[in-house]
Design an enzyme around this catalytic site. Structure first.
Site, PDB file in Angstrom:
ATOM      1  N   VAL A   5      76.303  25.949  64.859  1.00  0.00           N
ATOM      2  CA  VAL A   5      75.027  25.593  64.249  1.00  0.00           C
ATOM      3  C   VAL A   5      74.700  26.703  63.262  1.00  0.00           C
ATOM      4  O   VAL A   5      75.247  27.798  63.332  1.00  0.00           O
ATOM      5  CB  VAL A   5      73.887  25.425  65.292  1.00  0.00           C
ATOM      6  CG1 VAL A   5      74.107  24.179  66.141  1.00  0.00           C
ATOM      7  CG2 VAL A   5      73.736  26.651  66.163  1.00  0.00           C
ATOM      8  N   SER A   6      73.812  26.408  62.341  1.00  0.00           N
ATOM      9  CA  SER A   6      73.549  27.348  61.251  1.00  0.00           C
ATOM     10  C   SER A   6      72.572  28.460  61.595  1.00  0.00           C
ATOM     11  O   SER A   6      72.655  29.550  61.049  1.00  0.00           O
ATOM     12  CB  SER A   6      73.017  26.598  60.030  1.00  0.00           C
ATOM     13  OG  SER A   6      73.970  25.664  59.599  1.00  0.00           O
ATOM     14  N   THR A   7      71.625  28.177  62.462  1.00  0.00           N
ATOM     15  CA  THR A   7      70.583  29.178  62.730  1.00  0.00           C
ATOM     16  C   THR A   7      70.480  29.477  64.218  1.00  0.00           C
ATOM     17  O   THR A   7      70.852  28.667  65.061  1.00  0.00           O
ATOM     18  CB  THR A   7      69.203  28.704  62.223  1.00  0.00           C
ATOM     19  OG1 THR A   7      68.849  27.505  62.913  1.00  0.00           O
ATOM     20  CG2 THR A   7      69.230  28.447  60.722  1.00  0.00           C
TER      21      THR A   7
END
Length: 181
Positions: free
Chosen positions: A10-12
């Site tokens: 996931v990005s964050t």
């Protein structure tokens, strides 16, 4: 014996990996590596690098979707080339991707194009939003962290750039930039 490895991303840091991990376990992944990093580059994605390095001929690396692996065609192509050179297959649980077949490879490349396209569209929309906010006077950028008046004051007092930088805890290049203005 061939292994099925899972990779989640996931990005964050505030996003959750649970759904991806559950899907990968259900698809037979016995070891899952995950990280919370941007997919726009492979730089700094240590878990992915470890997984690629560890996988052996006959093993499979599985993701839920190709955009979890890479969001650029260049990165995706490099990852696939590396895996193919090692004899490692790539599969996705939510997409008909399987690098063990010609159709699976073709679909992988098409999805890679769309993942990069989506990233570029998002970037364009973000830049448009920033430009509009600046035009409306809402967004003025980041607040200055260096007191320009203090830099000028210390310079007028006879201090050199290196000394000003040391006193203010900033880089010498920043001092020169402020003195030039």
């Amino acid at each position: 014996m061939a292994q099925i490895f899972g990779y989640c991303r996931v990005s964050t840091t505030d996003q959750d990996l649970t759904i991806q991990e559950t899907a990968l376990r259900a698809a037979g992944a016995t070891i899952i590596r995950s990280e919370k990093k941007s997919g726009t580059t492979t730089n700094g994605r240590d878990e992915l690098a470890t997984l690629i390095e560890f996988a052996r001929a006959g093993d499979t690396i599985m993701v839920t979707r190709v955009d979890r692996l890479a969001r650029s065609i260049a990165d995706l192509a490099q990852i696939v080339r590396t895996l193919e050179s090692k004899g490692v297959h790539l599969k996705a649980t939510e997409q008909p991707i399987d690098t063990g077949s010609a159709a699976g490879k073709a679909f992988l490349q098409m999805l890679g194009v769309f993942a990069e396209f989506e990233t570029n569209l998002r970037r364009e929309r973000q830049l448009e939003g920033i430009a509009k906010a600046k035009a409306d006077g809402v967004y003025k950028g980041r607040k200055a962290t260096i007191d320009a008046d203090r830099v000028q004051e210390l310079a007028k007092g006879g201090m050199g750039a290196s000394e000003i930088a040391k006193v203010l805890g900033i880089g010498r290049a920043s001092v020169y930039r402020y003195l030039k203005d």
